[in-house]
Design a protein around this motif. Sequence first.
Motif, PDB file in Angstrom:
ATOM      1  N   GLY A 167       0.782  -1.228   0.000  1.00 59.76           N
ATOM      2  CA  GLY A 167       0.000   0.000   0.000  1.00 59.76           C
ATOM      3  C   GLY A 167       0.812   1.275   0.000  1.00 59.76           C
ATOM      4  N   GLU A 168       2.119   1.187   0.219  1.00 61.32           N
ATOM      5  CA  GLU A 168       2.957   2.383   0.228  1.00 61.32           C
ATOM      6  C   GLU A 168       3.453   2.720  -1.176  1.00 61.32           C
ATOM      7  N   LEU A 169       4.015   3.914  -1.311  1.00 61.80           N
ATOM      8  CA  LEU A 169       4.449   4.422  -2.612  1.00 61.80           C
ATOM      9  C   LEU A 169       5.970   4.428  -2.738  1.00 61.80           C
ATOM     10  N   LEU A 170       6.413   4.198  -3.968  1.00 62.29           N
ATOM     11  CA  LEU A 170       7.832   4.276  -4.313  1.00 62.29           C
ATOM     12  C   LEU A 170       7.958   5.206  -5.511  1.00 62.29           C
ATOM     13  N   VAL A 171       8.825   6.209  -5.429  1.00 57.74           N
ATOM     14  CA  VAL A 171       9.133   7.044  -6.593  1.00 57.74           C
ATOM     15  C   VAL A 171      10.106   6.264  -7.460  1.00 57.74           C
ATOM     16  N   MET A 172       9.713   6.002  -8.715  1.00 58.73           N
ATOM     17  CA  MET A 172      10.485   5.095  -9.561  1.00 58.73           C
ATOM     18  C   MET A 172      10.689   5.664 -10.957  1.00 58.73           C
ATOM     19  N   GLN A 173      11.900   5.550 -11.442  1.00 58.60           N
ATOM     20  CA  GLN A 173      12.194   5.882 -12.828  1.00 58.60           C
ATOM     21  C   GLN A 173      11.341   5.005 -13.750  1.00 58.60           C
ATOM     22  N   ARG A 174      10.691   5.616 -14.738  1.00 60.52           N
ATOM     23  CA  ARG A 174       9.712   4.880 -15.540  1.00 60.52           C
ATOM     24  C   ARG A 174      10.346   3.751 -16.349  1.00 60.52           C
ATOM     25  N   ASP A 175      11.527   3.971 -16.907  1.00 63.65           N
ATOM     26  CA  ASP A 175      12.160   2.940 -17.726  1.00 63.65           C
ATOM     27  C   ASP A 175      13.094   2.073 -16.886  1.00 63.65           C
ATOM     28  N   SER A 176      12.542   1.524 -15.815  1.00 67.74           N
ATOM     29  CA  SER A 176      13.295   0.605 -14.953  1.00 67.74           C
ATOM     30  C   SER A 176      13.111  -0.823 -15.444  1.00 67.74           C
ATOM     31  N   HIS A 177      13.922  -1.716 -14.923  1.00 67.02           N
ATOM     32  CA  HIS A 177      13.856  -3.120 -15.299  1.00 67.02           C
ATOM     33  C   HIS A 177      12.532  -3.725 -14.834  1.00 67.02           C
ATOM     34  N   LYS A 178      12.074  -4.740 -15.569  1.00 70.64           N
ATOM     35  CA  LYS A 178      10.798  -5.367 -15.222  1.00 70.64           C
ATOM     36  C   LYS A 178      10.811  -5.964 -13.819  1.00 70.64           C
ATOM     37  N   SER A 179      11.993  -6.320 -13.286  1.00 71.00           N
ATOM     38  CA  SER A 179      12.052  -6.868 -11.930  1.00 71.00           C
ATOM     39  C   SER A 179      11.566  -5.854 -10.903  1.00 71.00           C
ATOM     40  N   ALA A 180      11.815  -4.555 -11.165  1.00 71.99           N
ATOM     41  CA  ALA A 180      11.330  -3.522 -10.247  1.00 71.99           C
ATOM     42  C   ALA A 180       9.814  -3.428 -10.309  1.00 71.99           C
ATOM     43  N   MET A 181       9.257  -3.554 -11.510  1.00 69.55           N
ATOM     44  CA  MET A 181       7.802  -3.557 -11.655  1.00 69.55           C
ATOM     45  C   MET A 181       7.199  -4.787 -10.968  1.00 69.55           C
ATOM     46  N   HIS A 182       7.860  -5.915 -11.144  1.00 72.32           N
ATOM     47  CA  HIS A 182       7.381  -7.144 -10.508  1.00 72.32           C
ATOM     48  C   HIS A 182       7.428  -7.027  -8.986  1.00 72.32           C
ATOM     49  N   ALA A 183       8.454  -6.341  -8.483  1.00 72.16           N
ATOM     50  CA  ALA A 183       8.546  -6.149  -7.037  1.00 72.16           C
ATOM     51  C   ALA A 183       7.337  -5.385  -6.519  1.00 72.16           C
ATOM     52  N   LEU A 184       6.924  -4.343  -7.247  1.00 69.32           N
ATOM     53  CA  LEU A 184       5.738  -3.580  -6.837  1.00 69.32           C
ATOM     54  C   LEU A 184       4.495  -4.453  -6.863  1.00 69.32           C
ATOM     55  N   MET A 185       4.377  -5.284  -7.900  1.00 76.04           N
ATOM     56  CA  MET A 185       3.211  -6.158  -8.011  1.00 76.04           C
ATOM     57  C   MET A 185       3.165  -7.164  -6.869  1.00 76.04           C
ATOM     58  N   LEU A 186       4.299  -7.797  -6.617  1.00 78.03           N
ATOM     59  CA  LEU A 186       4.353  -8.808  -5.557  1.00 78.03           C
ATOM     60  C   LEU A 186       4.175  -8.181  -4.177  1.00 78.03           C
ATOM     61  N   ARG A 187       4.686  -6.968  -4.013  1.00 76.54           N
ATOM     62  CA  ARG A 187       4.614  -6.278  -2.728  1.00 76.54           C
ATOM     63  C   ARG A 187       3.270  -5.592  -2.538  1.00 76.54           C
ATOM     64  N   GLU A 188       2.497  -5.473  -3.619  1.00 78.09           N
ATOM     65  CA  GLU A 188       1.233  -4.735  -3.601  1.00 78.09           C
ATOM     66  C   GLU A 188       1.464  -3.294  -3.164  1.00 78.09           C
ATOM     67  N   ALA A 189       2.536  -2.722  -3.709  1.00 80.65           N
ATOM     68  CA  ALA A 189       2.875  -1.326  -3.449  1.00 80.65           C
ATOM     69  C   ALA A 189       2.584  -0.501  -4.692  1.00 80.65           C
ATOM     70  N   GLY A 190       2.537   0.814  -4.524  1.00 79.13           N
ATOM     71  CA  GLY A 190       2.269   1.716  -5.638  1.00 79.13           C
ATOM     72  C   GLY A 190       3.521   2.441  -6.076  1.00 79.13           C
ATOM     73  N   ALA A 191       3.455   3.043  -7.263  1.00 80.01           N
ATOM     74  CA  ALA A 191       4.603   3.760  -7.799  1.00 80.01           C
ATOM     75  C   ALA A 191       4.197   5.133  -8.302  1.00 80.01           C
ATOM     76  N   VAL A 192       5.092   6.087  -8.121  1.00 77.00           N
ATOM     77  CA  VAL A 192       5.023   7.382  -8.783  1.00 77.00           C
ATOM     78  C   VAL A 192       6.098   7.332  -9.859  1.00 77.00           C
ATOM     79  N   PHE A 193       5.692   7.154 -11.112  1.00 77.91           N
ATOM     80  CA  PHE A 193       6.658   6.981 -12.188  1.00 77.91           C
ATOM     81  C   PHE A 193       7.195   8.336 -12.636  1.00 77.91           C
ATOM     82  N   VAL A 194       8.515   8.389 -12.812  1.00 77.31           N
ATOM     83  CA  VAL A 194       9.182   9.608 -13.259  1.00 77.31           C
ATOM     84  C   VAL A 194       9.830   9.327 -14.606  1.00 77.31           C
ATOM     85  N   ALA A 195       9.394  10.045 -15.625  1.00 76.41           N
ATOM     86  CA  ALA A 195       9.930   9.841 -16.972  1.00 76.41           C
ATOM     87  C   ALA A 195      11.253  10.574 -17.141  1.00 76.41           C
ATOM     88  N   SER A 196      12.109  10.004 -17.965  1.00 76.30           N
ATOM     89  CA  SER A 196      13.384  10.632 -18.278  1.00 76.30           C
ATOM     90  C   SER A 196      13.214  11.555 -19.483  1.00 76.30           C
TER      91      SER A 196
END
Length: 260
Positions: A107-136
């Motif tokens: 339920g918590e948020l992570l500020v994340m670079q948008r073009d990150s590796h899929k493992s980071a996206m999977h971590a959010l999915m598995l953790r059920e956390a949210g992201a604030v995506f930051v584009a380059s």
Amino acid sequence: MEKREAPIAEALEQYRRRRRASFHVPGHKAGAAYAREADDAAHALSVIGAYDATELPGLDDLHAPAGAIARAQELAAGCFGADRTYFLVGGSTVGNLAAIFAAVRPGELLVMQRDSHKSAMHALMLREAGAVFVASAPDAETLLPGPVGADRIAAALDAYPEAKAVFITSPNYYGMAADIGRIAAEAHARGKPLIVDEAHGAHFGRHPRFPPSALSQGADAVVQSTHKMLPALTMGAMLHLRGGRIDGRRVEAYLRMLQS
């Protein structure tokens, strides 16, 4: 001259030289299963198999290191400038998973670079956390996606002060390195730890012509694919921690869950 140490390699060589009968895993029995064949490939496998062992006396345990692995991780931490270093057998993927799991809760948020590796996206999915995506922003010369800027990270943190940490990738997948020092300063000024996926930058800081490493610029957790840019075997990687913004005990707990 300074004595060179290779604790894991030395322990495995001692194991090989003992040539004890194997009544344990792995099933190839220290390469003996391949030695029955006469071709070159089987011979190579028999040689490699002699060094492929499980948690035996003298070989240590990755999840509770007290011998060769512990000493090797200590040497690695000193080499790369970390407080603690953890060896990974699942590539940078498992390091990204463990670092993100340790930094944010469901339920918590992570500020994340948008073009990150899929493992980071999977971590959010598995953790059920949210992201604030930051584009380059596009690189002015090549028009390729450039490194994420500190000003964009700062703006995201100001817009979402409840975010618990920052995750960026540097170098990005076009080889461009971010200004980690500025990003770390912006994150730390707001009380947030910085996690850097430095999978393709394990060599950074090892030579004056390379960019400085993320650790040397203030990152709190850095994941490196040692097998990509340094002479490690495939899937060999490291997770480095520095400072106390990310709880090492939580990282260790998740590494025990996420890798064998």
